[in-house]
Design a protein around this motif. Structure first.
Motif, PDB file in Angstrom:
ATOM      1  N   ALA A  23      80.520  44.106  51.274  1.00  0.00           N
ATOM      2  CA  ALA A  23      81.590  43.197  51.687  1.00  0.00           C
ATOM      3  C   ALA A  23      81.308  42.603  53.073  1.00  0.00           C
ATOM      4  O   ALA A  23      81.566  41.415  53.315  1.00  0.00           O
ATOM      5  N   GLU A  24      80.775  43.411  53.971  1.00  0.00           N
ATOM      6  CA  GLU A  24      80.462  42.910  55.306  1.00  0.00           C
ATOM      7  C   GLU A  24      79.312  41.906  55.259  1.00  0.00           C
ATOM      8  O   GLU A  24      79.341  40.884  55.965  1.00  0.00           O
ATOM      9  N   ALA A  25      78.305  42.175  54.434  1.00  0.00           N
ATOM     10  CA  ALA A  25      77.176  41.250  54.317  1.00  0.00           C
ATOM     11  C   ALA A  25      77.628  39.909  53.763  1.00  0.00           C
ATOM     12  O   ALA A  25      77.240  38.845  54.264  1.00  0.00           O
ATOM     13  N   VAL A  26      78.460  39.946  52.735  1.00  0.00           N
ATOM     14  CA  VAL A  26      78.977  38.707  52.153  1.00  0.00           C
ATOM     15  C   VAL A  26      79.930  38.014  53.124  1.00  0.00           C
ATOM     16  O   VAL A  26      79.935  36.787  53.252  1.00  0.00           O
ATOM     17  N   GLY A  27      80.713  38.795  53.860  1.00  0.00           N
ATOM     18  CA  GLY A  27      81.684  38.235  54.788  1.00  0.00           C
ATOM     19  C   GLY A  27      81.057  37.491  55.954  1.00  0.00           C
ATOM     20  O   GLY A  27      81.726  36.667  56.587  1.00  0.00           O
ATOM     21  N   ARG A  28      79.794  37.771  56.234  1.00  0.00           N
ATOM     22  CA  ARG A  28      79.119  37.067  57.335  1.00  0.00           C
ATOM     23  C   ARG A  28      78.652  35.674  56.934  1.00  0.00           C
ATOM     24  O   ARG A  28      78.220  34.884  57.787  1.00  0.00           O
ATOM     25  N   LEU A  29      78.702  35.364  55.647  1.00  0.00           N
ATOM     26  CA  LEU A  29      78.279  34.043  55.184  1.00  0.00           C
ATOM     27  C   LEU A  29      79.357  33.005  55.478  1.00  0.00           C
ATOM     28  O   LEU A  29      80.544  33.331  55.539  1.00  0.00           O
ATOM     29  N   PRO A  30      78.972  31.745  55.635  1.00  0.00           N
ATOM     30  CA  PRO A  30      79.983  30.690  55.781  1.00  0.00           C
ATOM     31  C   PRO A  30      80.804  30.558  54.499  1.00  0.00           C
ATOM     32  O   PRO A  30      80.335  30.909  53.413  1.00  0.00           O
ATOM     33  N   ALA A  31      82.006  30.064  54.630  1.00  0.00           N
ATOM     34  CA  ALA A  31      82.918  29.972  53.483  1.00  0.00           C
ATOM     35  C   ALA A  31      82.351  29.102  52.374  1.00  0.00           C
ATOM     36  O   ALA A  31      82.678  29.300  51.200  1.00  0.00           O
ATOM     37  N   ASP A  32      81.519  28.140  52.714  1.00  0.00           N
ATOM     38  CA  ASP A  32      80.981  27.223  51.709  1.00  0.00           C
ATOM     39  C   ASP A  32      79.576  27.612  51.248  1.00  0.00           C
ATOM     40  O   ASP A  32      78.844  26.781  50.703  1.00  0.00           O
ATOM     41  N   ALA A  33      79.190  28.866  51.442  1.00  0.00           N
ATOM     42  CA  ALA A  33      77.861  29.309  51.009  1.00  0.00           C
ATOM     43  C   ALA A  33      77.705  29.114  49.509  1.00  0.00           C
ATOM     44  O   ALA A  33      78.657  29.269  48.746  1.00  0.00           O
ATOM     45  N   ASP A  34      76.490  28.797  49.094  1.00  0.00           N
ATOM     46  CA  ASP A  34      76.280  28.598  47.662  1.00  0.00           C
ATOM     47  C   ASP A  34      76.221  29.949  46.946  1.00  0.00           C
ATOM     48  O   ASP A  34      76.145  31.012  47.561  1.00  0.00           O
ATOM     49  N   GLY A  35      76.287  29.899  45.613  1.00  0.00           N
ATOM     50  CA  GLY A  35      76.341  31.120  44.824  1.00  0.00           C
ATOM     51  C   GLY A  35      75.126  32.010  44.993  1.00  0.00           C
ATOM     52  O   GLY A  35      75.244  33.240  45.030  1.00  0.00           O
ATOM     53  N   ALA A  36      73.952  31.404  45.115  1.00  0.00           N
ATOM     54  CA  ALA A  36      72.736  32.200  45.288  1.00  0.00           C
ATOM     55  C   ALA A  36      72.783  32.973  46.597  1.00  0.00           C
ATOM     56  O   ALA A  36      72.377  34.143  46.658  1.00  0.00           O
ATOM     57  N   SER A  37      73.296  32.352  47.649  1.00  0.00           N
ATOM     58  CA  SER A  37      73.406  33.027  48.946  1.00  0.00           C
ATOM     59  C   SER A  37      74.378  34.203  48.867  1.00  0.00           C
ATOM     60  O   SER A  37      74.146  35.260  49.465  1.00  0.00           O
ATOM     61  N   LEU A  38      75.466  34.034  48.126  1.00  0.00           N
ATOM     62  CA  LEU A  38      76.418  35.122  47.938  1.00  0.00           C
ATOM     63  C   LEU A  38      75.742  36.351  47.324  1.00  0.00           C
ATOM     64  O   LEU A  38      75.888  37.478  47.811  1.00  0.00           O
ATOM     65  N   LEU A  39      74.994  36.114  46.264  1.00  0.00           N
ATOM     66  CA  LEU A  39      74.399  37.235  45.557  1.00  0.00           C
ATOM     67  C   LEU A  39      73.221  37.833  46.310  1.00  0.00           C
ATOM     68  O   LEU A  39      73.004  39.045  46.275  1.00  0.00           O
ATOM     69  N   ARG A  40      72.447  37.006  46.989  1.00  0.00           N
ATOM     70  CA  ARG A  40      71.353  37.549  47.808  1.00  0.00           C
ATOM     71  C   ARG A  40      71.913  38.453  48.903  1.00  0.00           C
ATOM     72  O   ARG A  40      71.372  39.523  49.179  1.00  0.00           O
TER      73      ARG A  40
END
Length: 213
Positions: free
Chosen positions: A79-96
């Motif tokens: 959750a912390e790793a995903v939470g550091r991404l920008p809100a508009d991150a693409d789906g691949a970035s979410l899963l990586r």
């Protein structure tokens, strides 16, 4: 005679409880569920066997807490790793980010995450049932994340999130058995898993110009 300081007593009890959990998580990770007794845990923690029952009523109580803490640690790491991404991150970035967060938590953080993976299937059904709510919360997090990544175009429309999650988490957890940091870091392993997930294993089909006559 002055009475003992209740706050100091409480602090000491909490420290002892944490020591028991830390020792037990390490032993369960190393030796499996059946290979570890409460007597062995107490001896390793520097306690009399009977003293351990002051903090935990049974081996099952102790194991449930270790299992839950292991899952929560991985859940928080992802959750912390995903939470550091920008809100508009693409789906691949979410899963990586989620894949890397899971692997980092599993392979680097603590004995709890490793013990959870290694002894969950060995523990009695009654223990697994008691730990189910925490595990289901993490599964639900991944299902929602995969569905969001799918909505953002990172997965095929016909890919079922639950099936993807079972395949992916199973592969990530299996790395406990063979991962060697000297052969490549966690980041490299996460990138490799992500590439396989999106590119697959089959070679690219030959273009007409490359086909043999």
């Amino acid at each position: 005679m002055a009475s003992a300081d209740p706050q100091r007593q409480e602090s000491g009890a909490a420290e002892t409880r944490r020591r028991i959990l830390d020792v037990a998580a390490r032993l369960f990770r190393q030796q499996g569920y059946a290979g570890v007794s409460l007597r062995a845990i107490a001896a390793e923690a520097g306690l009399q066997a009977g003293s351990l029952y002051y903090h935990f009523g049974s081996k099952e109580d102790l194991v449930v807490e270790i299992l839950d803490e292991g899952i929560r640690a991985v859940h928080q790491g992802v959750a912390e790793a995903v939470g550091r991404l920008p809100a508009d991150a693409d789906g691949a970035s979410l899963l990586r980010a989620a894949i890397l967060g899971h692997l980092r938590s599993l392979l680097r953080l603590s004995d709890y995450t490793s013990a959870n993976v290694r002894i969950f299937g060995q523990a009695p059904e009654s223990v697994r049932r008691r730990s189910l709510a925490v595990r289901q919360a993490y599964d639900a997090y991944w299902d929602a994340l995969l569905a969001e990544a799918q909505a953002r175009g990172a997965l095929r429309a016909d890919a079922e999130p639950r099936s993807v999650r079972l395949l992916l988490i199973g592969a990530l957890n299996a790395s406990l058995e063979w991962f060697e940091p000297a052969r490549g870091g966690v980041e490299r392993l996460a990138e490799s898993y992500a590439d396989i997930l999106w590119r697959g294993l089959a070679p690219e089909p030959l273009t007409p110009a490359c086909r043999e006559d």
